[in-house]
Write a protein that holds these residues in place. Structure first.
Motif, short mmCIF file in Angstrom:
data_model
loop_
_atom_site.label_atom_id
_atom_site.label_comp_id
_atom_site.label_asym_id
_atom_site.label_seq_id
_atom_site.Cartn_x
_atom_site.Cartn_y
_atom_site.Cartn_z
N ARG A 101 0.78 -1.26 0.01
CA ARG A 101 -0.02 0.00 0.12
C ARG A 101 0.74 1.35 -0.01
NH1 ARG A 101 -4.94 0.34 4.31
NH2 ARG A 101 -5.64 -1.51 3.01
N LEU A 102 1.95 1.33 0.71
CA LEU A 102 2.85 2.65 0.96
C LEU A 102 3.49 2.66 -0.61
CD1 LEU A 102 4.13 4.70 2.39
CD2 LEU A 102 5.82 3.08 3.28
N LYS A 103 4.00 1.45 -1.19
CA LYS A 103 4.44 1.43 -2.30
C LYS A 103 3.68 2.24 -3.26
CE LYS A 103 7.24 -2.11 -3.37
NZ LYS A 103 7.79 -3.32 -3.82
N ALA A 104 2.44 1.71 -3.42
CA ALA A 104 1.55 2.08 -4.37
C ALA A 104 1.13 3.64 -4.26
CB ALA A 104 0.18 1.29 -4.27
N TRP A 105 1.04 4.03 -3.00
CA TRP A 105 0.76 5.42 -2.60
C TRP A 105 2.24 6.32 -3.10
CZ3 TRP A 105 3.41 8.96 0.51
CH2 TRP A 105 2.78 10.36 0.61
N VAL A 106 3.32 5.79 -2.89
CA VAL A 106 4.48 6.68 -3.24
C VAL A 106 4.86 6.76 -4.77
CG1 VAL A 106 7.25 6.59 -3.29
CG2 VAL A 106 5.85 6.26 -1.17
N ARG A 144 2.00 6.68 -6.90
CA ARG A 144 1.17 7.38 -7.25
C ARG A 144 1.33 8.88 -7.28
NH1 ARG A 144 -2.60 4.90 -4.88
NH2 ARG A 144 -2.78 6.51 -2.99
N LYS A 145 1.92 9.01 -6.06
CA LYS A 145 2.04 10.61 -5.67
C LYS A 145 3.37 11.08 -6.23
CE LYS A 145 -1.05 11.70 -2.80
NZ LYS A 145 -1.66 12.99 -2.93
N PHE A 146 4.59 10.45 -6.58
CA PHE A 146 5.82 10.82 -7.01
C PHE A 146 6.17 10.32 -8.17
CE2 PHE A 146 5.92 11.13 -2.39
CZ PHE A 146 6.31 12.21 -2.24
N TYR A 147 5.12 9.34 -8.75
CA TYR A 147 5.50 8.79 -10.36
C TYR A 147 6.78 8.14 -10.37
CZ TYR A 147 1.81 12.10 -11.17
OH TYR A 147 0.71 12.88 -11.29
N VAL A 148 7.20 7.35 -9.48
CA VAL A 148 8.19 6.46 -9.42
C VAL A 148 7.74 4.96 -9.46
CG1 VAL A 148 9.68 8.37 -8.59
CG2 VAL A 148 8.50 6.77 -6.79
#
Length: 232
Positions: A221-226, A228-232
């Motif tokens: 979930r944290l990986k998906a959020w990062v 989505r937010k930072f396009y990495v």
């Protein structure tokens, strides 16, 4: 064989236009369509390996000429010996940045060893020319060896596919280890004391980042959020 109706130049089969005067060619006896490989290609593609060798040659000449001029001036007029440092620094730059371009399939570990050896030789030359000699064996050489060991282990570890989070954790660990080695060497040589305050500060900065990357590698979930937010 056909000839251009405008300038009379001899034409090869399949030419759509005269290579000399650019006059369109219409020959009813030949099948329509242009040849895939024109007789006179407009673009000449240089092989990548030859292009790299040419670049190395040009830059090497550009580096060699100032060294020759400075050597002649120093030998004839100045007699300072400073050209030794300039020539050795030029050789170090050549080994680090130009020599790898001559390899068809570079071997990173071998090139890393060559870079470390050339850096140690350059620092040893400075030791020979300087009055103070103890700093090389007490400071310079241990730092160069530690950098080589950490970098070599990192390269060997990267032979297998690793995630970005693991790469970041490994890089932070390597930076932390090198900071300890550098501070210990400097303090033992200049102060004769074992102090690691700066390295502990580096560790204090690396620990939160390491915890974040560990959590990033464990939590989808944290990986998906990062991502989505930072396009990495």
């Amino acid at each position: 064989m056909s000839y251009c109706v405008n300038c009379g130049v001899e034409l090869e089969n399949g030419c759509g236009a005269c290579p000399l005067c650019d006059t369109p060619i219409i020959n009813p006896r030949e099948s329509g369509g242009k040849s895939q490989k024109p007789a006179y290609p407009e673009n000449f593609n240089i092989p990548e390996s030859a292009d790299k060798r040419y670049f190395v040659f040009v830059v090497s000449i550009a580096m060699l000429i100032p060294n020759i001029v400075l050597s002649v001036l120093d030998f004839a007029f100045f007699h300072t010996g400073a050209v030794t440092y300039i020539a050795s620094a030029s050789a170090l730059i050549w080994i680090w940045f130009l020599f790898p371009l001559l390899w068809k399939k570079p071997l990173p570990l071998l090139l890393l060893t060559l870079d470390a050896a050339s850096l140690a030789a350059f620092l040893n030359l400075i030791r020979i020319k300087s009055e103070s000699a103890g700093w090389f064996s007490a400071v310079a050489l241990p730092i160069v060896v530690s950098l080589w060991v950490v970098s070599a282990l990192f390269m060997l570890w990267l032979k297998k596919p690793r995630s970005r989070s693991l790469k970041a954790i490994a890089a932070l660990t390597a930076i932390n280890i090198v900071s300890f080695v550098v501070e210990i060497c400097f303090n033992m040589f200049y102060n004769n004391k074992l102090q690691i305050w700066i390295s502990l500060a580096v560790t204090a900065c690396c620990i939160p980042l390491t915890v974040f990357f560990v959590a990033l590698s464990k939590s989808r979930r944290l990986k998906a959020w990062v991502s989505r937010k930072f396009y990495v």
